[in-house]
Design an enzyme around this catalytic site. Structure first.
Site, PDB file in Angstrom:
ATOM      1  N   ASP A  41      -7.529  64.809  47.216  1.00 36.54           N
ATOM      2  CA  ASP A  41      -7.784  66.242  47.034  1.00 36.54           C
ATOM      3  C   ASP A  41      -8.502  66.574  45.722  1.00 36.54           C
ATOM      4  O   ASP A  41      -8.505  67.734  45.303  1.00 36.54           O
ATOM      5  CB  ASP A  41      -6.470  67.044  47.107  1.00 36.54           C
ATOM      6  CG  ASP A  41      -5.854  66.998  48.498  1.00 36.54           C
ATOM      7  OD1 ASP A  41      -6.610  66.824  49.468  1.00 36.54           O
ATOM      8  OD2 ASP A  41      -4.615  67.125  48.610  1.00 36.54           O
ATOM      9  N   HIS A 244     -20.134  47.386  26.615  1.00 34.60           N
ATOM     10  CA  HIS A 244     -19.812  48.623  27.331  1.00 34.60           C
ATOM     11  C   HIS A 244     -18.313  48.904  27.261  1.00 34.60           C
ATOM     12  O   HIS A 244     -17.671  49.181  28.266  1.00 34.60           O
ATOM     13  CB  HIS A 244     -20.295  48.546  28.782  1.00 34.60           C
ATOM     14  CG  HIS A 244     -21.773  48.713  28.921  1.00 34.60           C
ATOM     15  ND1 HIS A 244     -22.434  48.557  30.112  1.00 34.60           N
ATOM     16  CD2 HIS A 244     -22.731  49.031  28.011  1.00 34.60           C
ATOM     17  CE1 HIS A 244     -23.730  48.759  29.929  1.00 34.60           C
ATOM     18  NE2 HIS A 244     -23.926  49.056  28.671  1.00 34.60           N
ATOM     19  N   ASP A 261     -21.514  55.109  20.837  1.00 33.79           N
ATOM     20  CA  ASP A 261     -22.698  55.201  21.699  1.00 33.79           C
ATOM     21  C   ASP A 261     -22.433  56.360  22.644  1.00 33.79           C
ATOM     22  O   ASP A 261     -21.617  56.261  23.563  1.00 33.79           O
ATOM     23  CB  ASP A 261     -22.882  53.882  22.457  1.00 33.79           C
ATOM     24  CG  ASP A 261     -24.158  53.839  23.290  1.00 33.79           C
ATOM     25  OD1 ASP A 261     -24.695  54.910  23.606  1.00 33.79           O
ATOM     26  OD2 ASP A 261     -24.589  52.726  23.644  1.00 33.79           O
ATOM     27  N   ASP A 272     -29.406  59.628  24.116  1.00 31.19           N
ATOM     28  CA  ASP A 272     -28.670  58.367  24.048  1.00 31.19           C
ATOM     29  C   ASP A 272     -28.747  57.862  22.607  1.00 31.19           C
ATOM     30  O   ASP A 272     -29.797  57.381  22.177  1.00 31.19           O
ATOM     31  CB  ASP A 272     -29.299  57.364  25.023  1.00 31.19           C
ATOM     32  CG  ASP A 272     -28.505  56.076  25.158  1.00 31.19           C
ATOM     33  OD1 ASP A 272     -27.453  55.946  24.527  1.00 31.19           O
ATOM     34  OD2 ASP A 272     -28.961  55.185  25.908  1.00 31.19           O
ATOM     35  N   HIS A 351     -28.715  41.658  24.667  1.00 31.34           N
ATOM     36  CA  HIS A 351     -29.392  42.682  25.469  1.00 31.34           C
ATOM     37  C   HIS A 351     -30.807  42.909  24.957  1.00 31.34           C
ATOM     38  O   HIS A 351     -31.180  42.449  23.874  1.00 31.34           O
ATOM     39  CB  HIS A 351     -28.607  43.999  25.457  1.00 31.34           C
ATOM     40  CG  HIS A 351     -28.355  44.561  24.080  1.00 31.34           C
ATOM     41  ND1 HIS A 351     -29.295  45.291  23.386  1.00 31.34           N
ATOM     42  CD2 HIS A 351     -27.263  44.506  23.265  1.00 31.34           C
ATOM     43  CE1 HIS A 351     -28.795  45.679  22.219  1.00 31.34           C
ATOM     44  NE2 HIS A 351     -27.569  45.211  22.114  1.00 31.34           N
ATOM     45  N   HIS A 355     -34.629  50.989  26.749  1.00 32.86           N
ATOM     46  CA  HIS A 355     -34.842  51.320  28.161  1.00 32.86           C
ATOM     47  C   HIS A 355     -35.472  52.704  28.236  1.00 32.86           C
ATOM     48  O   HIS A 355     -35.448  53.484  27.269  1.00 32.86           O
ATOM     49  CB  HIS A 355     -33.508  51.297  28.923  1.00 32.86           C
ATOM     50  CG  HIS A 355     -32.432  52.143  28.300  1.00 32.86           C
ATOM     51  ND1 HIS A 355     -32.384  53.517  28.431  1.00 32.86           N
ATOM     52  CD2 HIS A 355     -31.353  51.812  27.527  1.00 32.86           C
ATOM     53  CE1 HIS A 355     -31.333  53.993  27.779  1.00 32.86           C
ATOM     54  NE2 HIS A 355     -30.692  52.984  27.220  1.00 32.86           N
ATOM     55  N   HIS A 362     -30.585  55.733  31.908  1.00 36.42           N
ATOM     56  CA  HIS A 362     -31.456  54.586  32.182  1.00 36.42           C
ATOM     57  C   HIS A 362     -32.476  55.078  33.202  1.00 36.42           C
ATOM     58  O   HIS A 362     -32.276  54.979  34.399  1.00 36.42           O
ATOM     59  CB  HIS A 362     -30.647  53.400  32.716  1.00 36.42           C
ATOM     60  CG  HIS A 362     -29.847  52.708  31.662  1.00 36.42           C
ATOM     61  ND1 HIS A 362     -29.219  51.511  31.875  1.00 36.42           N
ATOM     62  CD2 HIS A 362     -29.578  53.029  30.371  1.00 36.42           C
ATOM     63  CE1 HIS A 362     -28.579  51.121  30.780  1.00 36.42           C
ATOM     64  NE2 HIS A 362     -28.791  52.044  29.861  1.00 36.42           N
ATOM     65  N   GLU A 385     -32.765  50.178  20.368  1.00 39.88           N
ATOM     66  CA  GLU A 385     -31.361  49.928  20.056  1.00 39.88           C
ATOM     67  C   GLU A 385     -31.050  48.441  19.823  1.00 39.88           C
ATOM     68  O   GLU A 385     -30.321  47.831  20.601  1.00 39.88           O
ATOM     69  CB  GLU A 385     -30.470  50.470  21.176  1.00 39.88           C
ATOM     70  CG  GLU A 385     -30.878  50.043  22.586  1.00 39.88           C
ATOM     71  CD  GLU A 385     -29.953  50.614  23.644  1.00 39.88           C
ATOM     72  OE1 GLU A 385     -28.726  50.454  23.533  1.00 39.88           O
ATOM     73  OE2 GLU A 385     -30.466  51.229  24.595  1.00 39.88           O
ATOM     74  N   TYR A 389     -23.725  41.206  17.186  1.00 37.61           N
ATOM     75  CA  TYR A 389     -22.311  41.209  17.549  1.00 37.61           C
ATOM     76  C   TYR A 389     -21.755  39.810  17.323  1.00 37.61           C
ATOM     77  O   TYR A 389     -22.239  38.840  17.909  1.00 37.61           O
ATOM     78  CB  TYR A 389     -22.138  41.599  19.020  1.00 37.61           C
ATOM     79  CG  TYR A 389     -23.016  42.763  19.433  1.00 37.61           C
ATOM     80  CD1 TYR A 389     -22.583  44.080  19.296  1.00 37.61           C
ATOM     81  CD2 TYR A 389     -24.305  42.534  19.931  1.00 37.61           C
ATOM     82  CE1 TYR A 389     -23.404  45.133  19.657  1.00 37.61           C
ATOM     83  CE2 TYR A 389     -25.128  43.586  20.293  1.00 37.61           C
ATOM     84  CZ  TYR A 389     -24.682  44.884  20.157  1.00 37.61           C
ATOM     85  OH  TYR A 389     -25.502  45.933  20.511  1.00 37.61           O
ATOM     86  N   ARG A 407     -24.718  48.282  16.242  1.00 39.38           N
ATOM     87  CA  ARG A 407     -25.871  48.692  17.028  1.00 39.38           C
ATOM     88  C   ARG A 407     -26.363  50.025  16.479  1.00 39.38           C
ATOM     89  O   ARG A 407     -25.543  50.894  16.116  1.00 39.38           O
ATOM     90  CB  ARG A 407     -25.521  48.824  18.521  1.00 39.38           C
ATOM     91  CG  ARG A 407     -26.721  49.183  19.383  1.00 39.38           C
ATOM     92  CD  ARG A 407     -26.464  48.974  20.883  1.00 39.38           C
ATOM     93  NE  ARG A 407     -25.450  49.819  21.468  1.00 39.38           N
ATOM     94  CZ  ARG A 407     -24.241  49.404  21.832  1.00 39.38           C
ATOM     95  NH1 ARG A 407     -23.869  48.149  21.642  1.00 39.38           N
ATOM     96  NH2 ARG A 407     -23.365  50.248  22.366  1.00 39.38           N
ATOM     97  N   GLU A 409     -29.181  53.043  17.534  1.00 43.63           N
ATOM     98  CA  GLU A 409     -30.021  53.461  18.658  1.00 43.63           C
ATOM     99  C   GLU A 409     -30.561  54.860  18.441  1.00 43.63           C
ATOM    100  O   GLU A 409     -29.815  55.779  18.074  1.00 43.63           O
ATOM    101  CB  GLU A 409     -29.211  53.432  19.954  1.00 43.63           C
ATOM    102  CG  GLU A 409     -29.951  53.916  21.173  1.00 43.63           C
ATOM    103  CD  GLU A 409     -29.080  53.906  22.415  1.00 43.63           C
ATOM    104  OE1 GLU A 409     -29.640  53.876  23.528  1.00 43.63           O
ATOM    105  OE2 GLU A 409     -27.838  53.931  22.277  1.00 43.63           O
TER     106      GLU A 409
END
Length: 448
Positions: A41, A244, A261, A272, A351, A355, A362, A385, A389, A407, A409
């Site tokens: 619901d 992520h 991020d 972003d 990475h 992008h 993305h 970005e 790490y 990071r 970005e």
């Protein structure tokens, strides 16, 4: 930027551009998004399909748009939910067929219940059917049924489509290059996101939860008319080494970094941004050393976001800077060129450097054409970005570096000359970050 136009005028312009691409032997059929269940619901907040919004501006679920370039009686047809006072009492007003024409510019509009009956006739006389395919099995089955029905009606003088062309092959190249109004919307989304990141830097403290900072970021988005463009990443300490990370249940610790991020979506366009900063307001020696390598990599990369250069150029610039830095830190050993050729950097930089960015975080558009990296052109928007790490337990790396993840970005637009950074107002120089965090602690909240 001051370039703004009515979003429905903008959608009409997008339809005209697509019609020119398609020609009068084609018909395009584009479905709206459907409401998605979350649990019993309860539904997820509705978000319109980007292609559908781009072409129609129509905000309701389940609709179907038909674009038939050159059709004299109606080149733009919408099928929509009918008005229903009982349903509208629970879920809000619907446009209905009259509203689809009067408010959203459709030449003709029909109830969704008439879609199966009417659509084959709209396909007849066209040789090419352009639509999305392969994303929704139920939609694909209906498309094939409409094609068969159109073929059964066809005559020599009124052919029917014999196959399907993918919508993305026709539309996504158009969406890749933004016009002035789209870039203005992206600038507004970036501005909201900038305020949210500055607020997070002001409020960061040891012993608060990651989700507390996430809540502050999302509150700024919503207070300024936006919404999250994607689930925010707020990662303290070693959690920043999980690319992520969205758990957000840990407590921020004195002496750690925190990576955020997060970007707002506003008027259908996304921002972003990533920033990494010290929880206590001061970088340690090791943290600053890693941070400055990433910052140098980002500077070099942004300088390669130029018309005429390839989409890969800025990634290669960042990669070289990061590998040079990792050799200097002792994370890698060897000649820089050989390390890059062997892919040694992927252990700590897994990475790519960016992008496309637009209606989707993305965003659409091919990165390579005919086996070659795409050449950048004015109006393209992308992220830059780079990151480093070093997860806990990284073999061959001194323990003092373990658990550091950084990071940085920004959102960048390709222009005729120098690239334009939409998100530059979030501090990223170490001294500027420390100054903002220190000033807030000493004198109260910064005025937004």
């Amino acid at each position: 930027m001051t370039e703004t136009i009515d979003p429905l005028q903008q959608a009409a312009q997008h339809r005209r551009q697509l019609a020119e691409r398609l020609g009068e032997d084609a018909v395009a059929v584009i479905p709206a998004a459907r409401e998605q269940p979350r649990n019993r619901d309860v539904e997820h907040p509705f978000r319109q399909d980007s292609d559908f919004r781009y072409l129609t501006g129509f905000p309701e679920p389940d609709a179907v748009a038909v674009l038939a370039p050159g059709r004299p009686e109606a080149a733009y047809v919408l099928f929509v939910r009918e008005r229903d006072p009982q349903q509208e009492q629970w879920a809000g007003a619907r446009a209905g067929t009259e509203g689809a024409k009067a408010r959203y510019g459709a030449d003709e509009a029909y109830p969704l219940a008439e879609l199966d009956e009417r659509l084959p006739g709209l396909l007849t006389g066209r040789r090419r059917l352009v639509c999305p395919l392969g994303r929704d099995e139920a939609w694909d089955r209906r498309l094939l049924g409409w094609l068969r029905a159109a073929a059964a009606r066809a005559r020599v003088s009124a052919p029917a489509p014999t196959g399907i062309e993918l919508l993305q092959d026709n539309l996504h190249e158009q969406r890749l290059v933004k016009d002035a109004a789209e870039l203005a919307a992206m600038h507004r989304a970036a501005g909201v996101s900038v305020m949210a990141h500055r607020r997070a830097m002001q409020l960061a403290r040891p012993e608060i939860a990651e989700y507390t900072l996430a809540a502050e970021v999302n509150a700024v988005f919503q207070r300024l008319g936006g919404e999250p463009a994607y689930p925010a990443i707020v990662a303290g300490g070693a959690n920043a080494c999980v690319l992520h990370y969205v758990t957000q249940r840990d407590t921020l610790r004195d002496g750690d970094l925190v990576l955020i991020d997060a970007g707002a979506e506003l008027d259908g366009y996304a921002a972003d941004i990533t920033r990494t900063f010290p929880v206590n307001g001061r970088f340690s020696g090791e943290q600053r050393a890693v941070y400055e390598i990433v910052l140098d990599a980002q500077r070099r990369a942004i300088d390669c976001v130029r018309s005429g250069l390839s989409f890969d150029a800025f990634h290669q610039a960042a990669t070289r800077a990061l590998v040079e830095g990792m050799v200097e830190l002792g994370w890698l050993a060897g000649e820089v060129d050989a390390l890059i050729e062997d892919g040694a950097q992927r252990r700590f930089f897994p990475h790519r450097t960016g992008h496309w960015l637009g209606m989707d975080v993305h965003d659409v558009g091919a990165y390579a054409v005919d086996g070659q990296w795409r050449t950048l052109a004015p109006g393209m928007a992308l992220t830059v970005e780079p990151g480093l790490y070093c997860p806990p337990g990284s073999e061959g790396v001194e323990a003092r570096w373990h658990g550091i993840g950084v990071r940085i970005e920004d959102d960048v637009v390709v222009e005729e000359g120098d690239p334009r950074v939409l998100t530059a107002e979030v501090p990223k120089e170490p001294e500027a970050i420390e100054a903002l965090m220190g000033a807030f602690r000493g004198s109260g909240p910064e005025q937004e």
